[in-house]
Design an enzyme around this catalytic site. Structure first.
Site, PDB file in Angstrom:
ATOM      1  N   ASP A 150      38.196  30.373  42.928  1.00  0.00           N
ATOM      2  CA  ASP A 150      37.521  31.583  42.457  1.00  0.00           C
ATOM      3  C   ASP A 150      37.227  32.322  43.760  1.00  0.00           C
ATOM      4  O   ASP A 150      36.361  31.903  44.531  1.00  0.00           O
ATOM      5  CB  ASP A 150      36.218  31.233  41.739  1.00  0.00           C
ATOM      6  CG  ASP A 150      35.536  32.482  41.206  1.00  0.00           C
ATOM      7  OD1 ASP A 150      35.331  33.416  41.996  1.00  0.00           O
ATOM      8  OD2 ASP A 150      35.217  32.522  40.011  1.00  0.00           O
ATOM      9  N   HIS A 151      37.977  33.387  44.023  1.00  0.00           N
ATOM     10  CA  HIS A 151      37.904  33.935  45.391  1.00  0.00           C
ATOM     11  C   HIS A 151      36.516  34.488  45.722  1.00  0.00           C
ATOM     12  O   HIS A 151      36.180  34.652  46.883  1.00  0.00           O
ATOM     13  CB  HIS A 151      39.023  34.952  45.655  1.00  0.00           C
ATOM     14  CG  HIS A 151      38.763  36.325  45.137  1.00  0.00           C
ATOM     15  ND1 HIS A 151      39.026  36.697  43.844  1.00  0.00           N
ATOM     16  CD2 HIS A 151      38.262  37.427  45.744  1.00  0.00           C
ATOM     17  CE1 HIS A 151      38.703  37.970  43.684  1.00  0.00           C
ATOM     18  NE2 HIS A 151      38.229  38.446  44.821  1.00  0.00           N
ATOM     19  N   ASP A 169      38.498  38.689  32.895  1.00  0.00           N
ATOM     20  CA  ASP A 169      38.950  38.935  34.268  1.00  0.00           C
ATOM     21  C   ASP A 169      37.820  38.730  35.281  1.00  0.00           C
ATOM     22  O   ASP A 169      38.057  38.233  36.382  1.00  0.00           O
ATOM     23  CB  ASP A 169      39.480  40.374  34.369  1.00  0.00           C
ATOM     24  CG  ASP A 169      40.150  40.660  35.703  1.00  0.00           C
ATOM     25  OD1 ASP A 169      40.961  39.826  36.132  1.00  0.00           O
ATOM     26  OD2 ASP A 169      39.855  41.704  36.314  1.00  0.00           O
ATOM     27  N   HIS A 206      34.012  35.132  38.058  1.00  0.00           N
ATOM     28  CA  HIS A 206      33.251  35.603  39.225  1.00  0.00           C
ATOM     29  C   HIS A 206      31.770  35.857  38.917  1.00  0.00           C
ATOM     30  O   HIS A 206      30.891  35.451  39.678  1.00  0.00           O
ATOM     31  CB  HIS A 206      33.859  36.886  39.787  1.00  0.00           C
ATOM     32  CG  HIS A 206      35.332  36.797  40.044  1.00  0.00           C
ATOM     33  ND1 HIS A 206      35.921  35.688  40.587  1.00  0.00           N
ATOM     34  CD2 HIS A 206      36.338  37.682  39.834  1.00  0.00           C
ATOM     35  CE1 HIS A 206      37.228  35.897  40.709  1.00  0.00           C
ATOM     36  NE2 HIS A 206      37.492  37.097  40.251  1.00  0.00           N
TER      37      HIS A 206
HETATM   38  O1  LIG Z   1      39.827  38.521  40.418  1.00  0.00           O
HETATM   39  C1  LIG Z   1      39.767  39.728  40.425  1.00  0.00           C
HETATM   40  O2  LIG Z   1      39.005  40.335  41.361  1.00  0.00           O
HETATM   41  C2  LIG Z   1      39.242  41.687  41.717  1.00  0.00           C
HETATM   42  C3  LIG Z   1      38.003  42.145  42.464  1.00  0.00           C
HETATM   43  O3  LIG Z   1      37.854  41.386  43.607  1.00  0.00           O
HETATM   44  P1  LIG Z   1      37.114  41.949  44.885  1.00  0.00           P
HETATM   45  O4  LIG Z   1      37.196  40.847  45.865  1.00  0.00           O
HETATM   46  O5  LIG Z   1      37.841  43.191  45.288  1.00  0.00           O
HETATM   47  O6  LIG Z   1      35.721  42.273  44.458  1.00  0.00           O
HETATM   48  C4  LIG Z   1      39.511  42.547  40.515  1.00  0.00           C
HETATM   49  O7  LIG Z   1      39.923  43.838  40.933  1.00  0.00           O
HETATM   50  C5  LIG Z   1      40.610  41.938  39.691  1.00  0.00           C
HETATM   51  O8  LIG Z   1      40.787  42.700  38.500  1.00  0.00           O
HETATM   52  C6  LIG Z   1      40.292  40.519  39.320  1.00  0.00           C
HETATM   53  O9  LIG Z   1      41.433  39.907  38.724  1.00  0.00           O
END
Ligand SMILES: O=C1O[C@H](COP(=O)(O)O)[C@@H](O)[C@H](O)[C@H]1O
Ligand SMILES: NC(=O)C1=CN([C@@H]2O[C@H](COP(=O)(O)OP(=O)(O)OC[C@H]3O[C@@H](n4cnc5c(N)ncnc54)[C@H](OP(=O)(O)O)[C@@H]3O)[C@@H](O)[C@H]2O)C=CC1
Length: 504
Positions: free
Chosen positions: A198-199, A256, A261
């Protein structure tokens, strides 16, 4: 001794202590977008920082019939375009690229895995490295099941060393599909061998949350339902669906962003003091948050959840089309591009403190932040002259800016000594900080799963989200529209207004 030298020595010693096992990194989807934009640059930066094993082999896989040279040229291009290290250090790049080999295979064809096993073993022999194998599945989720069962059947997973699996989101499409997927993974990998990315958990400020909360006694003392009135978690984006219409129109903001997140941010914010900072104890505390998260009953969802979809509007001075007009989106879609919700954690600590989350595309600003609003308990003393005193608020900026600010109250001698809010602020201006994928990959290389999502966290997240998914599917909730460039539908503001709050 100047302090900078001491620091360098300490970092060096820290790295030495973390001696990483020699290993093979097997990358499925090596010709794809994520590998190019994130994975290769992250591996390279770790390599430059000395956060890589002494001996390693990296094997990339894809369908296209590339030679090792073509693959290495592709990686070099990716590093030059996407690595945060702008200097192109030819000697380091060459040394790094030498570790890469390419195997063309169709992941659905079990027979081709023999070829892969041969390559892995040949490299293990050449480099005299043990059978430590890390499999990274940077492929579409539909392939995860077939790849892991082929890893099992081909003998790739029967190593005399360790084996690990890194998988990308999405982890399932709903509760049932996530459970089925997990069952399949468990036929080849044990839970402790699975690293679910989960980045958001790789973001520096998210990794810092635990320290901000637990290493600051003044915050710890105030962190309870006696002192906190509410907590708000926002992840707003200015981008629309971009080129991902086919995925996003099936997914929506709930799957998503919220299921993974947003709920991870909630867990990291609300967890209680763990016994130690190791993965087991931190995960235990995060799981408790999810176990105590009040489920939303079918009849109450519309009271606590707001669903939205953007219409055309203007962002940073540019006109943008509405969601329904985006290329590749079904014109009559009712997909959610915005979700806000009120959540309650039913434990002694958070009883009575509402948590609010909101996330959406095509909003006014790109910002991920956590806001902790404190109660105004001593208001009476100043009520006569000031009527309203602003609450103390602690803002933790996760991205794109990183920082912490605290809003306090103070007399303004230039304004009849009125009590006015002042901001004490820390913004991180550190350059060249590691990106999320670097931090996460380094943890996976050294076998630390703290900042990966455990199965229990993922399952409990889906369990909480599932009734909302069903309510969306059955159109039990209104779909509020909002103008692109706004902060979401009015109904989202109303959610807080009902409780006497505003979004910060
Ligand atoms: O996992 C995702 O994250 C991005 C947003 O990530 P961020 O690091 O730029 O806050 C999101 O745009 C995307 O739809 C989603 O799949
Ligand atoms: N891109 C991103 O920013 C993000 C991606 N993710 C996730 O990462 C994963 C990968 O995404 P992304 O890189 O964008 O996807 P791409 O479509 O760009 O790449 C897919 C990769 O899979 C390979 N592939 C497809 N079918 C087969 C097959 N039958 N046999 C062997 N290889 C195959 C492709 O190889 P070839 O083309 O050579 O056939 C390619 O390397 C997905 O799960 C996605 O959800 C998560 C967060 C962000």
């Amino acid at each position: 001794m100047p302090s900078s030298i001491r620091l360098e020595e300490r970092n060096h010693n820290e790295l030495n202590k973390m001696k990483l096992d020699s290993m093979t990194f097997v990358l499925f989807g090596a010709t794809g977008d994520l590998a190019k934009r994130k994975i290769f640059p992250a591996l390279y930066n770790l390599f430059l920082d000395g956060k890589f094993p002494h001996s390693f082999s990296i094997i990339g896989l894809g369908r296209r019939s590339w030679s090792d040279n073509t693959f290495q040229a592709h990686i070099e291009e990716s590093l030059k375009t996407f690595s945060r290290r702008l200097e192109s250090n030819t000697a380091s790049i060459e040394k790094f690229l030498r570790a890469f080999r390419y195997v063309a295979l169709d992941v659905t064809n079990g027979e081709t895995y023999e070829k892969l096993l041969d390559m892995i073993q040949q490299r293990e022999r050449e480099l005299s490295i043990p059978e430590n194998r890390l499999f990274y599945l940077s492929v579409s989720p539909e392939f995860v099941d077939v790849i892991t069962s082929n890893i099992n059947q081909s003998g790739l997973g029967s190593t005399t060393g360790w084996k690990r699996l890194i998988i990308e989101k999405p982890f399932g499409h709903d509760l049932l599909s996530a459970q089925e997927l997990n069952q399949k993974l468990l036929q080849t990998f044990k839970e402790e061998e699975i690293y679910r990315i989960d980045h958001y958990l790789g973001k520096t400020m998210v990794q810092n949350l635990e320290a901000i909360i637990f290493a600051n006694p003044i915050l710890q003392v105030l962190r309870n339902n006696q002192c906190i009135s509410n907590i708000q978690i926002t992840a707003s984006e200015t981008v629309g669906v971009e080129e991902r219409a086919s995925y996003y129109d099936q997914s929506g903001a709930l799957r998503d962003m919220v299921q993974n997140h947003m709920l991870q941010l909630l867990m990291m914010t609300a967890m209680h003091l763990p016994k130690s900072r190791n993965a087991k104890h931190i995960r235990e505390q995060k799981i408790k948050v999810m176990e105590n998260l009040r489920p939303l009953g079918k009849k109450t969802i519309d009271l606590h959840v707001v669903r939205g979809q953007y219409e055309s509007g203007e962002i940073h001075g540019e006109s943008v089309v509405g969601y329904k007009e985006e290329p590749g989106i079904t014109p009559c879609t009712v997909n959610d591009t915005f979700v806000a919700a009120r959540l309650w954690i039913d434990d002694y600590f958070w009883n009575g403190v509402p948590f609010y989350i909101r996330t959406g595309k095509r909003m006014k600003e790109k910002s991920t932040r956590i806001v902790i609003e404190f109660k105004n308990s001593f208001n009476d003393l100043y009520a006569v002259e000031n009527r309203e005193i602003n609450p103390n608020i602690l803002v933790i900026e996760i991205g794109p800016n990183e920082g912490i600010s605290l809003q306090l109250n103070s007399k303004n001698a230039l304004n009849y000594n009125k009590i006015e809010p002042i901001l004490t602020q820390f913004s991180s201006d550190q350059k060249d900080v590691p990106e999320a994928y670097e931090l996460l990959l380094f943890d996976a290389l050294r076998g630390d799963a703290t900042f990966f999502a455990s199965w229990k966290e993922v399952e409990l997240s889906w369990r909480w989200v599932q009734p909302i998914l069903e309510a969306f599917k059955n159109n039990d909730l209104p779909l509020h529209s909002y103008s692109a460039g706004s902060m979401g539908p009015d109904a989202s503001d109303q959610l807080l207004k009902e409780d006497g709050f505003i979004w910060w």
